[in-house]
Write a protein that holds these residues in place. Structure first.
Motif, short mmCIF file in Angstrom:
data_model
loop_
_atom_site.label_atom_id
_atom_site.label_comp_id
_atom_site.label_asym_id
_atom_site.label_seq_id
_atom_site.Cartn_x
_atom_site.Cartn_y
_atom_site.Cartn_z
N LYS A 94 29.37 50.72 69.69
CA LYS A 94 28.47 51.36 68.74
C LYS A 94 29.24 51.94 67.56
O LYS A 94 28.78 51.89 66.42
CB LYS A 94 27.65 52.45 69.42
CG LYS A 94 26.59 51.90 70.34
CD LYS A 94 25.82 53.00 71.03
CE LYS A 94 24.82 52.41 72.00
NZ LYS A 94 24.08 53.46 72.73
N ARG A 95 30.43 52.48 67.82
CA ARG A 95 31.26 53.02 66.75
C ARG A 95 31.68 51.92 65.79
O ARG A 95 31.62 52.08 64.57
CB ARG A 95 32.49 53.71 67.33
CG ARG A 95 33.34 54.42 66.28
CD ARG A 95 34.61 54.99 66.87
NE ARG A 95 35.48 53.99 67.44
CZ ARG A 95 36.33 53.24 66.74
NH1 ARG A 95 36.41 53.37 65.45
NH2 ARG A 95 37.09 52.35 67.34
N GLU A 97 30.11 49.06 65.29
CA GLU A 97 28.92 48.61 64.57
C GLU A 97 28.57 49.59 63.45
O GLU A 97 28.23 49.18 62.34
CB GLU A 97 27.73 48.49 65.53
CG GLU A 97 27.83 47.33 66.48
CD GLU A 97 26.73 47.34 67.52
OE1 GLU A 97 25.86 48.24 67.48
OE2 GLU A 97 26.74 46.44 68.39
N THR A 98 28.68 50.88 63.71
CA THR A 98 28.38 51.90 62.71
C THR A 98 29.36 51.81 61.55
O THR A 98 28.97 51.91 60.38
CB THR A 98 28.44 53.30 63.34
OG1 THR A 98 27.56 53.34 64.45
CG2 THR A 98 28.05 54.37 62.34
N LYS A 102 28.31 51.00 57.71
CA LYS A 102 28.68 51.92 56.62
C LYS A 102 29.48 51.20 55.56
O LYS A 102 29.30 51.43 54.37
CB LYS A 102 29.47 53.10 57.18
CG LYS A 102 28.63 54.11 57.91
CD LYS A 102 29.48 55.27 58.39
CE LYS A 102 28.63 56.28 59.13
NZ LYS A 102 29.43 57.40 59.63
#
Length: 120
Positions: A94-95, A97-98, A102
């Protein structure tokens, strides 16, 4: 990198236990499950001896208690270790992907504002 589980940290070469060429102290949950088995075997053997006053039977009870408690604790500990590992992998994914979202958002805003990227 994730912090190491205290059960997997090696205590030095004099404390390592090797079996078939593998260091058993590096296995997650090995130390804690072994200690739990030993102490529960002592308690189970003494308790059975106080109950029956038969040394041979109390030794058998101690060995049975050792085996059962070690396997039960190992199973519970490994399940928790696996569950924690899966959660850490999900958080890491998830990190990433974030970060990529961004980065795309920043690039789109730069294009909208007409800002040129000087980093390349």
């Amino acid at each position: 990198m994730a912090p190491k589980d205290p059960a997997t940290i090696s205590r030095g070469p004099e404390h390592d236990i090797f079996f078939l060429g593998r260091n058993l102290t590096e296995f997650p949950c090995f130390r804690s499950s072994l200690l739990t088995g030993v102490f529960s075997a002592i308690a189970g053997g003494v308790a059975y001896f106080l109950y029956s006053s038969r040394p041979a039977h109390s030794c058998n009870a101690a060995m049975a208690t050792f085996g059962v408690s070690t396997m039960c604790y190992w199973t519970v500990c490994r399940y928790g270790y696996y569950k924690q590992k899966v959660e850490l992998l999900e958080i890491e994914q998830k990190r990433k992907e974030t970060q990529s979202v961004k980065k795309l958002d920043i690039e789109q805003r730069k294009k909208e504002l007409g800002i040129k990227d000087d980093s390349s």
